[in-house]
Design an enzyme around this catalytic site. Structure first.
Site, PDB file in Angstrom:
ATOM      1  N   ARG A   1       0.832  -1.200   0.000  1.00 17.57           N
ATOM      2  CA  ARG A   1       0.000   0.000   0.000  1.00 17.57           C
ATOM      3  C   ARG A   1       0.873   1.258   0.000  1.00 17.57           C
ATOM      4  NH1 ARG A   1      -3.672  -1.421   5.156  1.00 17.57           N
ATOM      5  NH2 ARG A   1      -1.705  -2.439   5.733  1.00 17.57           N
TER       6      ARG A   1
ATOM      7  N   LYS B   1       1.597   1.984   7.445  1.00 18.26           N
ATOM      8  CA  LYS B   1       1.925   1.183   8.629  1.00 18.26           C
ATOM      9  C   LYS B   1       2.922   1.909   9.524  1.00 18.26           C
ATOM     10  CE  LYS B   1       0.625  -2.227   9.643  1.00 18.26           C
ATOM     11  NZ  LYS B   1      -0.555  -2.470  10.524  1.00 18.26           N
TER      12      LYS B   1
ATOM     13  N   TYR C   1      -1.066   4.536  10.804  1.00 21.29           N
ATOM     14  CA  TYR C   1      -1.464   3.531  11.785  1.00 21.29           C
ATOM     15  C   TYR C   1      -0.292   3.289  12.723  1.00 21.29           C
ATOM     16  CZ  TYR C   1      -5.639   2.166   9.111  1.00 21.29           C
ATOM     17  OH  TYR C   1      -6.849   2.151   8.468  1.00 21.29           O
TER      18      TYR C   1
ATOM     19  N   HIS D   1      -0.913   1.498  16.388  1.00 18.25           N
ATOM     20  CA  HIS D   1      -1.219   0.333  17.223  1.00 18.25           C
ATOM     21  C   HIS D   1      -0.175   0.175  18.337  1.00 18.25           C
ATOM     22  CE1 HIS D   1      -4.413  -0.874  14.503  1.00 18.25           C
ATOM     23  NE2 HIS D   1      -3.580  -0.792  13.488  1.00 18.25           N
TER      24      HIS D   1
ATOM     25  N   GLU E   1      -5.925   4.875  13.904  1.00 17.80           N
ATOM     26  CA  GLU E   1      -6.887   3.977  14.534  1.00 17.80           C
ATOM     27  C   GLU E   1      -7.576   4.548  15.766  1.00 17.80           C
ATOM     28  OE1 GLU E   1      -2.902   2.965  16.465  1.00 17.80           O
ATOM     29  OE2 GLU E   1      -3.616   3.418  14.433  1.00 17.80           O
TER      30      GLU E   1
ATOM     31  N   VAL F   1     -17.112  -3.797  12.898  1.00 19.44           N
ATOM     32  CA  VAL F   1     -16.895  -3.663  11.455  1.00 19.44           C
ATOM     33  C   VAL F   1     -16.205  -4.899  10.894  1.00 19.44           C
ATOM     34  CG1 VAL F   1     -15.787  -2.320   9.638  1.00 19.44           C
ATOM     35  CG2 VAL F   1     -16.830  -1.148  11.590  1.00 19.44           C
ATOM     36  N   VAL F   2     -15.121  -5.344  11.535  1.00 22.70           N
ATOM     37  CA  VAL F   2     -14.411  -6.536  11.060  1.00 22.70           C
ATOM     38  C   VAL F   2     -15.333  -7.744  11.106  1.00 22.70           C
ATOM     39  CG1 VAL F   2     -12.533  -8.157  11.532  1.00 22.70           C
ATOM     40  CG2 VAL F   2     -12.117  -5.702  11.670  1.00 22.70           C
TER      41      VAL F   2
ATOM     42  N   VAL G   1     -12.031  -8.621  17.760  1.00 24.70           N
ATOM     43  CA  VAL G   1     -12.318  -7.821  18.950  1.00 24.70           C
ATOM     44  C   VAL G   1     -11.507  -6.535  18.909  1.00 24.70           C
ATOM     45  CG1 VAL G   1     -12.162  -7.750  21.462  1.00 24.70           C
ATOM     46  CG2 VAL G   1     -12.867  -9.849  20.304  1.00 24.70           C
ATOM     47  N   LEU G   2     -12.133  -5.419  19.232  1.00 23.24           N
ATOM     48  CA  LEU G   2     -11.421  -4.140  19.237  1.00 23.24           C
ATOM     49  C   LEU G   2     -11.809  -3.311  20.450  1.00 23.24           C
ATOM     50  CD1 LEU G   2      -9.661  -1.941  17.849  1.00 23.24           C
ATOM     51  CD2 LEU G   2     -11.770  -1.113  16.797  1.00 23.24           C
TER      52      LEU G   2
ATOM     53  N   ALA H   1      -7.275  -9.152  15.214  1.00 24.62           N
ATOM     54  CA  ALA H   1      -6.878  -8.264  16.304  1.00 24.62           C
ATOM     55  C   ALA H   1      -5.397  -8.381  16.649  1.00 24.62           C
ATOM     56  CB  ALA H   1      -7.717  -8.567  17.555  1.00 24.62           C
ATOM     57  N   VAL H   2      -4.626  -9.118  15.853  1.00 22.62           N
ATOM     58  CA  VAL H   2      -3.234  -9.376  16.190  1.00 22.62           C
ATOM     59  C   VAL H   2      -2.417  -8.089  16.286  1.00 22.62           C
ATOM     60  CG1 VAL H   2      -2.477  -9.726  13.788  1.00 22.62           C
ATOM     61  CG2 VAL H   2      -1.246 -10.870  15.668  1.00 22.62           C
ATOM     62  N   ASP H   3      -2.783  -7.058  15.498  1.00 21.69           N
ATOM     63  CA  ASP H   3      -2.007  -5.814  15.570  1.00 21.69           C
ATOM     64  C   ASP H   3      -2.253  -5.057  16.866  1.00 21.69           C
ATOM     65  OD1 ASP H   3      -4.545  -4.947  14.973  1.00 21.69           O
ATOM     66  OD2 ASP H   3      -4.035  -4.090  13.024  1.00 21.69           O
TER      67      ASP H   3
ATOM     68  N   ASN I   1      -0.897  -7.117   8.719  1.00 14.95           N
ATOM     69  CA  ASN I   1      -1.273  -6.132   7.695  1.00 14.95           C
ATOM     70  C   ASN I   1      -2.016  -6.836   6.562  1.00 14.95           C
ATOM     71  OD1 ASN I   1       1.181  -7.412   6.930  1.00 14.95           O
ATOM     72  ND2 ASN I   1       1.687  -5.758   5.525  1.00 14.95           N
TER      73      ASN I   1
END
Length: 368
Positions: free
Chosen positions: A15, A73, A92, A94, A116, A176-177, A237-238, A266-268, A298
């Protein structure tokens, strides 16, 4: 303002933070845009398109020398040397899952605004949403792929065939996810269960799918029972800016079917599965107790053309305001101010402070 657009260096991250059209808009408003040569090729955006839009093609060091750097990123260790006190970084981050990066930003005194944690007036997360939509849809698609026997899965076709049951998909989180993962899973013909702590969200999903999706309250007994039946578990989950809670424990893995698949979007943010860790597109999976784990941090980078344009649609209006007004843009918009994560060597995201036991201020306190 001088705006830098460096090439992303994360593994197989194709990206770019600004399309040629976005660059043209910035230039027309009087800004100077420095784009690292070749940065857009992975998204199908050529150097020629950027020069035609008014950008200057530069190397990485020159792109990072700009007053504001816009990325996709988070900076990696190789880029920490570019961080400095007079830099405004918009990307982003995180940070709740990245202590080393948090320390680097604080040490450098960089002003960082994280996509985010920016909020809209309606409480939504406008800069996270487009990539959450992509990642959610990809999660089911990727999970279906890794359920194939040749990929280490148990050899289940999610949609089944006449006379054979379809696969079972468990989606943890109906935001959303999760909603996008459910959409693709239902479209594939899978049997789908979604869990959330928000009853109104479960009501919404139930209304949309007219009973085709099982909705359940997210709690440990329900999760424990559901993972035993699932062929694919999607973690979605966020908690904005904060580390994700572990909903699927190591103990639960031993009860899951051999060859079942976990895709933890949710790994990030640390992941909602205790045994997950970040992976890359060139080595996306590993096994624990016979369960395939997919932890690419990503995911949207695998479909960069779609992802870049979807992201820039949302980020450009904020980038324009930051370029025109600098920190005053944050003072004028409380939702944008919530994106401020570090400022003048202070941590300004309390959720990150809670994750690492660090002192923090609110953005409002820091900007005052």
């Amino acid at each position: 303002m001088v705006i830098g657009i460096p090439k992303e260096i994360k593994t197989m991250e194709n990206r770019i933070a600004m399309t040629p059209g976005a660059v043209e808009t910035l230039v027309r408003q009087g800004h100077r845009v420095l784009v690292e040569s070749g940065a857009g090729l992975g998204s199908g955006c050529t150097d020629e398109q950027y020069t035609q839009a008014g950008a200057e093609l530069v190397d990485a060091q020159k792109a990072w020398s700009a007053e504001m750097v816009v990325k996709v990123k988070e900076p990696l260790a190789a880029e920490y040397g570019y961080l400095r006190e007079d830099l405004l970084l918009f990307t982003y981050l995180h940070l709740a899952a990245a202590r080393e990066l948090t320390d680097a930003l604080l040490a450098a005194g960089t002003t960082s605004v994280a996509y985010e944690t920016v909020k809209g007036r309606d409480g939504s997360l406008p800069l996270l949403t487009p990539m959450s939509e992509v990642a959610g849809r990809m999660a089911t698609q990727v999970g279906a792929h890794f359920l194939e026997k040749a990929q280490g899965g148990r050899g289940v076709l999610l949609g089944g065939v006449p006379g054979v049951n379809p696969g079972m998909v468990l989606v943890l989180g109906g935001g959303v996810v999760g909603a996008n993962a459910v959409r693709i899973a239902v479209g594939m013909g899978a049997r789908v269960t979604v869990m959330d702590v928000n009853h109104a969200r479960l009501q919404y999903i139930d209304d949309i799918y007219k009973g085709r999706v099982i909705t359940m309250s997210s709690n440990e007994p329900n999760i424990r029972a559901a993972v035993q039946q699932a062929d694919l578990v999607v973690g979605s989950v966020l908690i904005p800016g904060a580390k994700a809670p572990h909903l699927v424990t190591r103990e639960m893995l031993s009860t899951m079917k051999e060859g079942s698949v976990i895709v933890d979007v949710a790994v990030d943010q640390g992941g909602c599965v205790e045994t997950i860790h970040a992976t890359t597109h060139d080595a996306p999976t590993y096994e624990v107790d016979g369960v395939v784990h997919y932890g690419v941090a990503n995911m949207p980078g695998a479909v960069p053309r779609t992802s870049t344009f979807a992201l820039v649609n949302q980020t450009l209006p904020y980038a324009l305001r930051l370029a025109a007004k600098g920190l005053d843009a944050l003072r004028e918009d409380p939702g944008l101010a919530l994106g401020l994560n570090t400022y003048q060597k202070q941590l300004t995201c309390p959720a990150v402070g809670d994750a690492f036991g660090l002192d923090s201020l609110t953005p409002e306190q820091a900007l005052a």
